[in-house]
Enzyme design. Structure first.
Site, PDB file in Angstrom:
ATOM      1  CB  CYS A  26      36.729  44.854  44.208  1.00  0.00           C
ATOM      2  SG  CYS A  26      36.507  43.646  43.018  1.00  0.00           S
ATOM      3  CG  HIS A  37      39.169  42.673  47.571  1.00  0.00           C
ATOM      4  ND1 HIS A  37      37.831  42.173  47.634  1.00  0.00           N
ATOM      5  CD2 HIS A  37      39.325  42.599  46.232  1.00  0.00           C
ATOM      6  CE1 HIS A  37      37.406  41.694  46.399  1.00  0.00           C
ATOM      7  NE2 HIS A  37      38.158  42.082  45.580  1.00  0.00           N
ATOM      8  CG  ASN A  82      37.033  38.713  43.933  1.00  0.00           C
ATOM      9  OD1 ASN A  82      36.392  39.589  44.420  1.00  0.00           O
ATOM     10  ND2 ASN A  82      37.883  39.474  43.011  1.00  0.00           N
TER      11      ASN A  82
HETATM   12  N1  ACO Z   1      42.940  26.468  35.242  1.00  0.00           N
HETATM   13  C1  ACO Z   1      43.924  25.886  34.551  1.00  0.00           C
HETATM   14  N2  ACO Z   1      44.531  26.802  33.760  1.00  0.00           N
HETATM   15  C2  ACO Z   1      44.268  28.014  33.570  1.00  0.00           C
HETATM   16  C3  ACO Z   1      43.083  28.828  34.455  1.00  0.00           C
HETATM   17  C4  ACO Z   1      42.209  27.862  34.988  1.00  0.00           C
HETATM   18  N3  ACO Z   1      41.114  28.205  35.712  1.00  0.00           N
HETATM   19  N4  ACO Z   1      43.131  29.946  34.021  1.00  0.00           N
HETATM   20  C5  ACO Z   1      44.041  30.199  32.960  1.00  0.00           C
HETATM   21  N5  ACO Z   1      44.854  29.135  33.109  1.00  0.00           N
HETATM   22  C6  ACO Z   1      46.134  28.914  32.391  1.00  0.00           C
HETATM   23  C7  ACO Z   1      46.191  30.010  31.493  1.00  0.00           C
HETATM   24  O1  ACO Z   1      45.655  29.825  29.987  1.00  0.00           O
HETATM   25  C8  ACO Z   1      47.933  30.109  31.262  1.00  0.00           C
HETATM   26  O2  ACO Z   1      48.148  29.190  30.230  1.00  0.00           O
HETATM   27  P1  ACO Z   1      49.296  29.253  29.272  1.00  0.00           P
HETATM   28  O3  ACO Z   1      50.473  29.230  29.833  1.00  0.00           O
HETATM   29  O4  ACO Z   1      48.990  27.850  28.560  1.00  0.00           O
HETATM   30  O5  ACO Z   1      48.829  30.254  28.347  1.00  0.00           O
HETATM   31  C9  ACO Z   1      48.288  29.920  32.405  1.00  0.00           C
HETATM   32  O6  ACO Z   1      47.262  29.168  33.295  1.00  0.00           O
HETATM   33  C10 ACO Z   1      48.881  30.824  33.321  1.00  0.00           C
HETATM   34  O7  ACO Z   1      47.815  31.905  33.427  1.00  0.00           O
HETATM   35  P2  ACO Z   1      47.997  33.234  34.024  1.00  0.00           P
HETATM   36  O8  ACO Z   1      46.843  34.295  33.722  1.00  0.00           O
HETATM   37  O9  ACO Z   1      49.294  33.683  33.943  1.00  0.00           O
HETATM   38  O10 ACO Z   1      47.836  32.908  35.299  1.00  0.00           O
HETATM   39  P3  ACO Z   1      48.381  33.679  36.745  1.00  0.00           P
HETATM   40  O11 ACO Z   1      49.372  32.607  37.346  1.00  0.00           O
HETATM   41  O12 ACO Z   1      48.336  34.873  36.649  1.00  0.00           O
HETATM   42  O13 ACO Z   1      46.848  33.424  37.434  1.00  0.00           O
HETATM   43  C11 ACO Z   1      44.854  34.648  38.016  1.00  0.00           C
HETATM   44  C12 ACO Z   1      45.888  33.704  37.077  1.00  0.00           C
HETATM   45  C13 ACO Z   1      44.695  33.697  39.132  1.00  0.00           C
HETATM   46  C14 ACO Z   1      43.591  35.211  37.477  1.00  0.00           C
HETATM   47  C15 ACO Z   1      45.804  36.001  38.537  1.00  0.00           C
HETATM   48  O14 ACO Z   1      46.336  36.586  37.468  1.00  0.00           O
HETATM   49  C16 ACO Z   1      45.014  36.856  39.445  1.00  0.00           C
HETATM   50  O15 ACO Z   1      44.614  36.273  40.641  1.00  0.00           O
HETATM   51  N6  ACO Z   1      44.785  38.042  39.269  1.00  0.00           N
HETATM   52  C17 ACO Z   1      44.146  38.949  39.811  1.00  0.00           C
HETATM   53  C18 ACO Z   1      42.698  38.715  39.952  1.00  0.00           C
HETATM   54  C19 ACO Z   1      42.004  39.523  40.703  1.00  0.00           C
HETATM   55  O16 ACO Z   1      42.102  39.182  41.954  1.00  0.00           O
HETATM   56  N7  ACO Z   1      40.707  40.239  40.122  1.00  0.00           N
HETATM   57  C20 ACO Z   1      40.001  40.543  40.652  1.00  0.00           C
HETATM   58  C21 ACO Z   1      40.536  42.013  41.590  1.00  0.00           C
HETATM   59  S1  ACO Z   1      39.405  43.107  41.324  1.00  0.00           S
HETATM   60  C22 ACO Z   1      37.934  42.634  41.448  1.00  0.00           C
HETATM   61  O17 ACO Z   1      37.891  41.959  42.631  1.00  0.00           O
HETATM   62  C23 ACO Z   1      36.784  42.786  40.628  1.00  0.00           C
END
Ligand code: ACO
Length: 339
Positions: A121, A261, A293
């Site tokens: 990214c 980003h 993204n």
């Molecule tokens: N829908 C519903 N529930 C979901 C989903 C979904 N799509 N995805 C995960 N969950 C659930 C999980 O299973 C978890 O359930 P549990 O508590 O029963 O285990 C719960 O939601 C919380 O999951 P987390 O992973 O803790 O959620 P978080 O608040 O961290 O959000 C996210 C997840 C959005 C992926 C976040 O961590 C994030 O944005 N991370 C950065 C991602 C990113 O930007 N990546 C790219 C950067 S580098 C590049 O661009 C290649």
């Protein structure tokens, strides 16, 4: 005339921009029918409402080509005027040859060298750093920098934790020494390979060549430790922003527009806290909402939209900051040099 009007400087500048998004829209409501998720969860955690998906017969080089045509038109130059093509992508058409070579052929850029870079990214920022120096040391006159991704080709649409995040798209810009555009003042880059396992495509390379087993284990899809990636993204983009300001003896209030980003609206908000003087419309976040993204492409798409909206004034500074797999990160400050 042109030279008198726009004072000659030794700084590389972006003299044309373009972007391309595939037509097919995949909404959060569509995803609700594919995996156990909800519009409310996706919007509250990421700010994403929909993303674009390339057609089955539309590949990264095609997205790159369509974005490039717009950038060349904007820069008022032809394919044959380009002497170097750099494509930033983590979803190349093939492992080899490079997508840049496929693009060179499509553009009939017969005078250009061509290669890909891989900084996930952060690819657009890495490409800017490279193009800036190659132009400023006069090795090349007109560099076409393209960031293009068909992320849908490596997303597992059965994995709700990643499939809601990513979309396809491309951005392009032309970088030259002279002309009307955006001076590239400074770029900083960083990396931390120790954290590589947080975000990777495990199979398909020399360590885990494609096999029945790698396919059965879903190792060709994006693997991501979302929570850890989130924390690193905020920390690294904040630090890179500070580093690039320091490099230019600038402070936060010198920045008129912030384009982080476009990965997640909450990450953008965390970065924006440091730039509290900026009203919300000067922190660009529309791309993540509309397109999800798009990895390396996202900053270039956002920048192209902002340029075409004609909101940036002469001498305003724009800060880009990015973060991605590797880990990689970086930041750049550019300044509009025309009315
Ligand atoms: N829908 C519903 N529930 C979901 C989903 C979904 N799509 N995805 C995960 N969950 C659930 C999980 O299973 C978890 O359930 P549990 O508590 O029963 O285990 C719960 O939601 C919380 O999951 P987390 O992973 O803790 O959620 P978080 O608040 O961290 O959000 C996210 C997840 C959005 C992926 C976040 O961590 C994030 O944005 N991370 C950065 C991602 C990113 O930007 N990546 C790219 C950067 S580098 C590049 O661009 C290649």
């Amino acid at each position: 005339m042109e030279k008198q009007k726009f004072k000659m400087t030794s700084k590389a500048k972006i003299i044309g921009t373009g972007s391309y998004l595939p037509k097919k829209v995949l909404t959060n409501q569509d995803l609700e029918k594919m995996v156990d998720t909800s519009d409310e969860w996706i919007v509250s955690r990421t700010g994403i409402r929909e993303r674009r998906i390339a057609a089955p017969d539309e590949y990264t080089s095609d997205l790159a080509y369509l974005a490039s045509l717009k950038a060349l038109e904007d820069a008022k130059i032809k394919g044959e005027d380009i002497d170097l093509i750099i494509v930033a992508t983590l979803t190349p058409d093939y492992i080899f040859p490079s997508t840049a070579c496929l693009l060179q052929h499509k553009l009939n850029a017969k005078n250009a060298g061509a290669f890909d870079i891989q900084a996930a990214c952060s690819g657009y920022i890495y490409g800017l750093a490279l193009a800036k120096d190659l132009v400023e040391c006069k090795s090349y006159k007109n560099i076409l920098l393209v960031a293009a991704e068909k992320l849908s080709s490596i997303v597992n649409y059965k994995d709700r934790s990643t499939c809601v995040l990513f979309g396809d798209g491309a951005s392009a810009c032309v970088i030259s020494l002279n002309g009307k555009g955006f001076d590239i003042n400074a770029v900083v880059l960083g990396s931390d390979g120790e954290q590589a396992p947080l975000l990777m495509q495990i199979a398909g390379g020399s360590r885990n060549p494609a096999s029945l087993e790698t396919v059965e284990k879903n190792l060709h899809y994006i693997h991501m430790e979302g929570n850890d990636v989130f924390k690193h993204a905020v920390r690294r983009m904040e630090a890179a922003s500070k580093d690039v300001l320091d490099k230019l003896n600038m402070v936060e209030t010198d920045i008129a527009w912030l384009i982080p980003h476009q990965a997640n609206d909450r990450i953008i908000s965390a970065i924006a806290k440091r730039f509290s003087h900026l009203p919300s419309e000067r922190v660009y976040r529309a791309v993540v909402e509309k397109y999800g993204n798009t990895s390396a492409s996202s900053i270039g798409i956002a920048f192209d939209e902002l340029v075409k909206a004609e909101k940036i004034k002469k001498n305003e500074n724009i800060l880009f900051t990015a973060f991605g797999a590797g880990l990689t990160w970086g930041a750049a400050i550019i300044t509009k040099n025309y009315e």
